[in-house]
Design an enzyme around this catalytic site. Structure first.
Site, PDB file in Angstrom:
ATOM      1  N   HIS A  86      -2.412   5.523   4.030  1.00 29.04           N
ATOM      2  CA  HIS A  86      -3.145   4.618   4.923  1.00 29.04           C
ATOM      3  C   HIS A  86      -2.205   3.806   5.812  1.00 29.04           C
ATOM      4  O   HIS A  86      -2.628   3.263   6.830  1.00 29.04           O
ATOM      5  CB  HIS A  86      -4.156   3.738   4.163  1.00 29.04           C
ATOM      6  CG  HIS A  86      -3.618   2.533   3.462  1.00 29.04           C
ATOM      7  ND1 HIS A  86      -3.342   2.509   2.105  1.00 29.04           N
ATOM      8  CD2 HIS A  86      -3.319   1.295   3.911  1.00 29.04           C
ATOM      9  CE1 HIS A  86      -2.915   1.314   1.762  1.00 29.04           C
ATOM     10  NE2 HIS A  86      -2.883   0.553   2.824  1.00 29.04           N
ATOM     11  N   ASP A 145      -2.723   8.366  -2.183  1.00 27.63           N
ATOM     12  CA  ASP A 145      -2.436   7.573  -0.986  1.00 27.63           C
ATOM     13  C   ASP A 145      -0.922   7.484  -0.733  1.00 27.63           C
ATOM     14  O   ASP A 145      -0.322   6.420  -0.876  1.00 27.63           O
ATOM     15  CB  ASP A 145      -3.056   6.181  -1.150  1.00 27.63           C
ATOM     16  CG  ASP A 145      -3.107   5.416   0.155  1.00 27.63           C
ATOM     17  OD1 ASP A 145      -2.499   5.887   1.144  1.00 27.63           O
ATOM     18  OD2 ASP A 145      -3.741   4.339   0.199  1.00 27.63           O
ATOM     19  N   SER A 201       1.235  -2.869   0.602  1.00 26.51           N
ATOM     20  CA  SER A 201       0.836  -1.461   0.631  1.00 26.51           C
ATOM     21  C   SER A 201       2.024  -0.580   0.956  1.00 26.51           C
ATOM     22  O   SER A 201       2.742  -0.838   1.920  1.00 26.51           O
ATOM     23  CB  SER A 201      -0.241  -1.242   1.695  1.00 26.51           C
ATOM     24  OG  SER A 201      -1.487  -1.616   1.209  1.00 26.51           O
TER      25      SER A 201
END
Lengths: 741, 741
Positions: free
Chosen positions: B81, B218, B674
């Site tokens: 992402h 991810d 992230s």
């Protein structure tokens, strides 16, 4: 009292693996002796099998729900959601019993339930397979066979109901392999005794529906009343509490993880014996179609509600029902995928086929059954879309393709057309002797029909009704010429393959404007009307009903023909299945059919998904965690206070350091079991079942030992609520429990 | 390299309870020695504290995301992402890299990332508190203080950025108690190396966003490129892979439950030091208001989309952003309730107050701080509704009341008015020397502004834009006369307490018809325009922007005055807090501010709710269970096949009997983390963090040891996907892993 069993299924259960699957007929229990003892049963097995003995004599039905006597004075415990209609019936804006709960401190304070409320006490179960099938020739057509069976059943019922205060029905087992005449005392004076507030009894609402972990106090008490002579009769001020021959003793200690649980009740309908092609049809066509159409209608209702909130109120119950069914359908499809139900069924079917193939006699008896059922299904499927869109839910779709899920139908069809068709049919059926009338149009059904006519006004909006009908006609009109209803097409000028007539919406609007059926007076005026009066009527819905009547009857006739074949084939399929399983020393329980069944298992955890483990018990902690202050997570302040102060009294489970609220068991239940008393190994009352987990929705099609769980209210939560929150000391004492808080 | 620390926080951590809470500055780690060793650290603590040593030298930022070098050849691993924009940038309908994934078999095949993609390598962190605060008199007004600090910071940045290829920023810690100048190599040639298909990398999509158990792959690989001289420069075909001074060694064994995990990255923003009244305002006003308004705008977008699907495409990204934020807001409120954050904060605050009260010197230093902060809040709250509805999100609302949650703003405000205001402001700021320009309007910001002007067309629908604006004006107009913007009222003839002018909608429609700002050419023509050209413009949005400019500036000035007071008070509050905690031998970590932080903890389970236990690891089984075949649960067929065939190679964890997919740890992270590499006790690469559980959303306000968890991709799943599914042997070998399947 006579409990017999059809077919050669009296076998000791080999291995007697302690499995929770099985909705057993009471008469099957002796064959499960080893399994029951291994599970921990501390009751005399002979008593358990005998409807006249403890504890089965204490188990009752409410018509769609189950319940049990818990005092010698006719006190009955069931689910809050089973008594919902009666609580609502007694509520007014000034005295809102749903919101505030209700407690009668004395019997004098008890309130009459809604008029249709009943308590059914099963008095006898008589094996009548021989009577039903006797003299039916094997050479007649399946359709004629269907008629003859139908007539025999009606005759048995009529004869049985000559005993006043009783309701009788002939139940079909194993798809027509055996029949039982079940006779029940029909107690018609049922009173509301105690209901916690909705914020306890319906806690979690739709959000938590079919969800575990759960924290719902879904229990209510009602009381059965009879005339001073002990016979059932309508509500009367002189009526007295019914003295049941038995009741369950409350055990306030509840259960622990691993303990045996026993449950008896009236499960409605399951589809575990359908062949793999039928299951595939359900997965590939019926449920996806239902989901799409329910969503479409919900969207129409939503749009209408947005334009006019009053419509929303009228359709609130329909919306709730549609959403509930939708969640059910989606859950079923989830289960189909998750538990690979179709391929499992295929494997089981192959095993059966191989067993048949291995022996010439078996081939002769059963060799063609699966193939014949597949051909039948193929034939049914040919018009399934027409049946669905023209007259949803048709009986075929309803019964076979959805596995008996409750369908929220009223809002899905044009209601005034439905009224017109119903009234006209009633007038026609009334021309026949009562015993020969179509099921649903007999004298015993008339009260229900009348009630249905009255209630329409509260649930009907002409503009939304026609929007839904227009939508449905549009869907119907997409069908090709092989699935049309000629008279219907003719009436509106529909031509398959052509666009919808430009004037369709106008014509339909005109029908609603011209019809008087939206008024109760007009409907009532037709309730006793003769067929001739209908033929003279200028009401457009009645005219349409008459115009399509011949086609409707032809389709019904076709369906009955298929049903007749189906009954014959299904009973042979089940005979094969029973024989096959018998060869492996296994016992076959029949699909649920609303008759009394017993299931047993244990309190247990579940691992519903990769990475998730769920405990067997929830506790009061969860009520604090879920509290938002807004419906459906709005526990009453006194309850929250009692939790925060840890005012648990003797109701806490030391191992949980809190009061258990709900618990899981691996019992085999379905709709209709709601309200069933949960019993411990001694047959004592320790809770009420009210739901299954999400993974259990598809158990109507296949029970999954790993995943299928029943959800119960723990007796300790019930008693704690009654004692600490609602002060229901009178009821605690009546049940032999000493108030402690 | 210089890592110093402001204030007297160099303390050994008493008791050194192994707690996972804490976004530690690298310089704080020595004080946590006991705790780190107890947790299992097997690295030299001195190395860990040194940005020039292993493993910290391998940790990089991407601007909003974190990442790490995993090969000597500039290979970087981060989240799918985080690289989403670059994958999308390289996708065409014919060659859809999102759908199909992408693998460069050689560096020659690697694709340029989207133009704004960066890799930031932190080179130095310099303590500059003294420089920033030196010479600032205590007698000046807070507003003047704010200006002086601002000027000092800009000067420091400008000086630092004279070194080409670098980006510098002065970071504020503890609300203004200390400042650090952080210098980073800004690598501008970033290339896409490998991304699994979206059905792996974004598996579960929005449905599973913030949800555990999770099964998302991810992760993505990119590569940093520099000029042949080793200096960062724009994309150039002659650029070569950057040779980092350090990289993380991949450990294909992964972790087991209970193992230590260590993580370094760039967490964005937290609000853990706000006083209880501020938290209460967030819970009672900010989040409920945001939720209501986001829902309202989503409804407007939904209605427009229904009428015209093309609008839906334009607003797809806005809708996704709004929904994502909405889930975040709801999760925050859930956490506020669930973890009783407000009352906990109140308790902590009382403890601080009591500590201050106990000593005269403390009373003198800090006695008024909480009260002053409350007064400040009261003043901010006076116009909070105006700030929200007139110019949402105002900086005040954004920064203080939402705890730094990312807000999806573009769709919420009239975009053409925003363009007009922005362009006019830019023209005004350009009149000043660069160093004196407002932050966001300096030369270094111009590329970003230009990009913003270009992109509008793809996300703008005039009719929906005005519907949203009309709605917002309607909300603004409900405010009383104390919260009005006079020039705005005058422009539209709005009078507080009166109905909206009848011609408002017409006038607004006319503005959109007359304006040329919806065309990129017109916007670009104004990009370099002088203020005079704006004053001559007849564009209605520019006229409105000019009409309200003085009021806008006055409000900005008022905000800055409050900000100045806030900075001063917050730094004193934190000085008090640090001293208080020091008295208990506790160390205080600063709220997140996008600077490099370290968090450590262990792989662990969570019991998120009554009756629910979640495992620390998920496995491939979950992919089979969740598979629906439809996005976002549409695993690719080869993956499903490999699972069914149990082709796990060396990547299975024997204890799980499957390949671990994701795992939970109790690390303290937030947005910005992230893509952070998850390291084991030896600093080896064992996974990538990409999310938190639902209970972690509110951890921006308070970390809850029982409930807050970070969610990581397991290295074994990454390697298995690369090996068994995507054949990324070249990358495995580059990372020192031998392909096995």
């Amino acid at each position: 009292m006579k409990i017999a069993l059809a077919g050669a299924v009296w076998l000791a259960l080999a291995g007697s693996a302690f499995a929770a699957e099985g909705m057993w007929q009471p008469s099957q229990l002796p064959a499960l002796k080893d399994s029951l003892l291994k599970a921990g049963l501390e009751l005399d097995l002979k008593d358990l099998t005998d409807l006249t003995k403890h504890p089965m004599r204490a188990i009752v039905g409410l018509g769609g729900c189950s319940a049990a006597f818990v005092s010698p004075n006719g006190l009955v415990v069931t689910n809050h959601h089973c008594a919902y209609g009666s609580i609502q019936f007694n509520s007014t804006p000034e005295r809102n019993l749903l919101a505030n709960g209700f407690l009668a401190k004395t019997t004098a304070d008890e309130l009459p339930s809604e008029p249709t409320a009943r308590v059914y006490v099963t008095e006898s179960i008589a094996e009548v397979t021989d009577k039903v099938l006797k003299g039916i020739s094997t050479s007649i057509t399946p359709r004629e066979r269907f008629n003859q069976i139908d007539a025999k059943r009606k005759a048995l019922v009529t004869e049985c109901e000559l005993d006043p205060g009783h309701r009788c029905d002939v139940y079909t087992f194993h798809g027509g392999l055996s029949f039982q005449l079940i006779k029940q005392i029909e107690i018609r004076d049922v009173r509301l005794v105690y209901a916690p507030s909705e914020s306890i009894g319906k806690y979690g609402g739709d959000v938590d529906n079919w969800i575990w972990p759960r924290h719902t106090g879904d229990f209510t008490f009602i009381r059965a009343y009879v005339g001073p002579d002990g016979r059932a009769r309508e509500f009367h001020k002189d009526n007295v509490p019914y003295q049941p021959k038995d009741y369950l003793k409350v055990n306030p200690q509840g259960l622990a993880e691993g303990d045996m649980v026993l449950l008896a009740g009236y499960p409605g309908r399951t589809s575990r014996k359908q062949i793999s092609s039928e299951v595939r049809r359900a997965a590939a066509w019926a449920f996806p179609t239902l989901i799409r159409e329910y969503r479409a209608v919900l969207e129409l209702i939503g749009a209408a509600e947005k334009a006019d909130p009053a419509v929303g109120l009228k359709y609130a119950s329909a919306t709730a029902g549609l959403n509930n069914s939708l969640k059910n359908f989606e859950g079923t499809l989830y289960g189909f995928r998750r538990a690979e139900i179709v391929s499992d069924r295929l494997k089981a079917e192959k095993a059966l086929k191989n067993w048949i193939k291995a022996d010439a006699a078996r081939v002769k008896s059963y060799g063609d059954v699966i193939t014949e059922l597949e051909l039948l299904l193929e034939q049914q499927s040919k018009t399934q879309d027409r049946d669905f869109y023209y007259d949803f839910p048709s009986r075929v779709v309803f019964q076979s393709a959805t596995g008996g899920n409750t369908l929220a139908t009223t809002a899905l069809r044009p209601q005034l057309l439905g009224v017109a068709k119903n009234l006209y049919r009633l007038s026609l059926e009334r021309q026949k002797p009562n015993a020969e009338r179509e099921l649903g149009y007999q004298e015993r059904d008339e009260v229900r029909i009348l009630g249905g006519l009255a209630i329409i006004d509260r649930r009907f909006d002409a503009s939304l009704d026609q929007a839904i009908w227009l939508y449905r006609i549009g869907r119907y009109h997409q069908l090709d010429s092989s699935q049309r209803v000629p008279s219907f097409d003719k009436y509106f000028g529909l031509v398959a393959g052509q666009p919808l007539p430009a004037d369709l919406a106008t014509r339909i609007r005109a029908m609603y404007t011209a019809s008087t059926l939206a008024t109760a007076d007009a409907r009532m005026a037709l309730y006793k009307a003769k067929p001739q009066e209908f033929q003279r009527s200028s009401d457009p819905f009645i005219k349409l009903a008459l115009a399509v009547h011949a086609d409707d009857m032809a389709m019904e006739e076709a369906r009955k023909t298929l049903d007749g074949r189906s009954t014959l084939l299904r009973s042979r399929q089940m005979a094969a299945e029973i024989a096959f399983r018998a060869s492996r020393s296994e016992l076959v329980y029949p699909d649920a059919n609303s008759s009394l069944r017993v299931t047993y298992g244990k309190v247990t955890t579940v691992n519903p998904r990769d990475g998730v483990s769920n405990a067997a018990f929830t506790t009061l902690n969860g009520l604090l965690e879920k509290q938002t202050g807004e419906e459906p997570f709005n526990s009453p302040a006194p309850l929250l206070k009692a939790i925060r102060e840890r005012r648990f009294g003797p109701y806490a489970a030391p191992s949980l350091n809190s009061v258990p609220v709900n618990f899981l068991a691996d019992l085999d239940i379905t709709g209709g079991n709601s309200g069933s008393a949960t019993m411990n190994a001694k047959g004592e009352f320790v809770g009420v079942v009210f739901d299954g987990n999400y993974e259990a929705i598809s158990s109507n099609w296949a029970f999954n030992t790993e995943l299928t769980r029943s959800i119960h209210v723990d007796v300790r939560y019930m008693l704690w609520i009654m004692d600490a929150i609602d002060g229901a000391d009178n009821l605690l004492i009546e049940m032999g429990v000493t108030p402690a808080l």
